[in-house]
Design an enzyme around this catalytic site. Structure first.
Site, PDB file in Angstrom:
ATOM      1  N   CYS A  41       0.848  -1.180   0.000  1.00  0.00           N
ATOM      2  CA  CYS A  41       0.000   0.000   0.000  1.00  0.00           C
ATOM      3  C   CYS A  41       0.893   1.243   0.000  1.00  0.00           C
ATOM      4  O   CYS A  41       2.115   1.141   0.047  1.00  0.00           O
ATOM      5  CB  CYS A  41      -0.921  -0.005   1.219  1.00  0.00           C
ATOM      6  SG  CYS A  41      -0.035   0.163   2.788  1.00  0.00           S
ATOM      7  N   CYS A  44       3.131   1.362   2.983  1.00  0.00           N
ATOM      8  CA  CYS A  44       4.249   0.413   2.825  1.00  0.00           C
ATOM      9  C   CYS A  44       5.359   1.033   1.989  1.00  0.00           C
ATOM     10  O   CYS A  44       6.544   0.865   2.293  1.00  0.00           O
ATOM     11  CB  CYS A  44       3.779  -0.875   2.157  1.00  0.00           C
ATOM     12  SG  CYS A  44       2.560  -1.815   3.065  1.00  0.00           S
ATOM     13  N   ARG A  48       9.022   1.852   3.174  1.00  0.00           N
ATOM     14  CA  ARG A  48      10.140   1.326   2.394  1.00  0.00           C
ATOM     15  C   ARG A  48      11.175   2.429   2.135  1.00  0.00           C
ATOM     16  O   ARG A  48      12.378   2.196   2.212  1.00  0.00           O
ATOM     17  CB  ARG A  48       9.599   0.777   1.065  1.00  0.00           C
ATOM     18  CG  ARG A  48      10.573   0.000   0.260  1.00  0.00           C
ATOM     19  CD  ARG A  48       9.897  -0.588  -0.960  1.00  0.00           C
ATOM     20  NE  ARG A  48       9.045  -1.709  -0.607  1.00  0.00           N
ATOM     21  CZ  ARG A  48       8.394  -2.451  -1.484  1.00  0.00           C
ATOM     22  NH1 ARG A  48       8.487  -2.203  -2.782  1.00  0.00           N
ATOM     23  NH2 ARG A  48       7.634  -3.450  -1.089  1.00  0.00           N
ATOM     24  N   CYS A 105      -5.949   5.603   3.920  1.00  0.00           N
ATOM     25  CA  CYS A 105      -4.810   6.244   3.246  1.00  0.00           C
ATOM     26  C   CYS A 105      -5.142   6.454   1.774  1.00  0.00           C
ATOM     27  O   CYS A 105      -6.067   5.863   1.238  1.00  0.00           O
ATOM     28  CB  CYS A 105      -3.553   5.396   3.407  1.00  0.00           C
ATOM     29  SG  CYS A 105      -3.639   3.795   2.591  1.00  0.00           S
ATOM     30  N   CYS A 131      -4.203  -0.046   2.708  1.00  0.00           N
ATOM     31  CA  CYS A 131      -3.517   0.170   3.996  1.00  0.00           C
ATOM     32  C   CYS A 131      -4.217  -0.521   5.166  1.00  0.00           C
ATOM     33  O   CYS A 131      -3.562  -0.941   6.113  1.00  0.00           O
ATOM     34  CB  CYS A 131      -3.428   1.660   4.313  1.00  0.00           C
ATOM     35  SG  CYS A 131      -2.361   2.572   3.216  1.00  0.00           S
TER      36      CYS A 131
END
Length: 173
Positions: A41, A44, A48, A105, A131
């Site tokens: 998502c 994420c 990252r 999100c 999300c």
């Protein structure tokens, strides 16, 4: 103990371990995405990027850990990335634990127009998941909950190392 930590912050091994741990997290994320088929998502993707910031800090610190300006540049990047990652992971956990139509999100990554990472490297930065969805758990903790622990550990170690490096200048030399 302080003497050991003072020495540790100026070694390439310590910075290499920091970079290796972040690289391990990035490789895990890519494994989950491209091998297990779990779609990241937008949170994420942002998390990252925070891990990539820690990885870059480790690599920068490895370049010349004895030079205080390189070391502190790497440490500031490490601290900022850890803090930002922790904030993002906590918000992601909130999306998962308190789902509602008003607590969601964005489906799109909000990269600046001069750095459209989702267009340049879609295999790494294109969000396609939700999300609020929990698609994976280990020991009954979701991925963002594990990231809270990792980023908190990164931040805690950063604070200890920063304090030790500052103490080095105030005493004992």
């Amino acid at each position: 103990m302080i003497e050991f930590l003072r020495h540790l912050v100026t070694t390439r091994l310590a910075w290499g371990l920091l970079a290796a741990s972040a690289l391990f997290l990035e490789l895990c994320a890519l494994f989950f995405q491209h091998v297990l088929g779990l779609q990241p998502c937008v949170m994420c993707i942002y998390e990252r990027l925070a891990v990539l910031g820690v990885l870059c800090a480790g690599l920068l610190g490895m370049a010349a850990p004895q030079k205080w300006y390189i070391r502190w540049g790497a440490m500031l990047l490490w601290g900022y990335s850890s803090l930002k990652g922790l904030q993002l992971a906590l918000k992601h956990v909130d999306y998962q634990m308190n789902p509602s139509p008003f607590n969601v999100c964005s489906p799109y990554a909000d990269f600046p127009s001069w750095l459209p990472l989702d267009q340049w490297l879609p295999w790494l930065f294109l969000p396609s998941g939700d999300c609020g969805e929990i698609t994976w758990q280990f020991l009954s903790f979701s991925m963002p909950q594990w990231l809270v622990a990792f980023f908190a550990a990164y931040l805690l170690v950063f604070i200890v190392i920063a304090i030790v490096d500052l103490i080095k200048r105030r005493c004992c030399n």
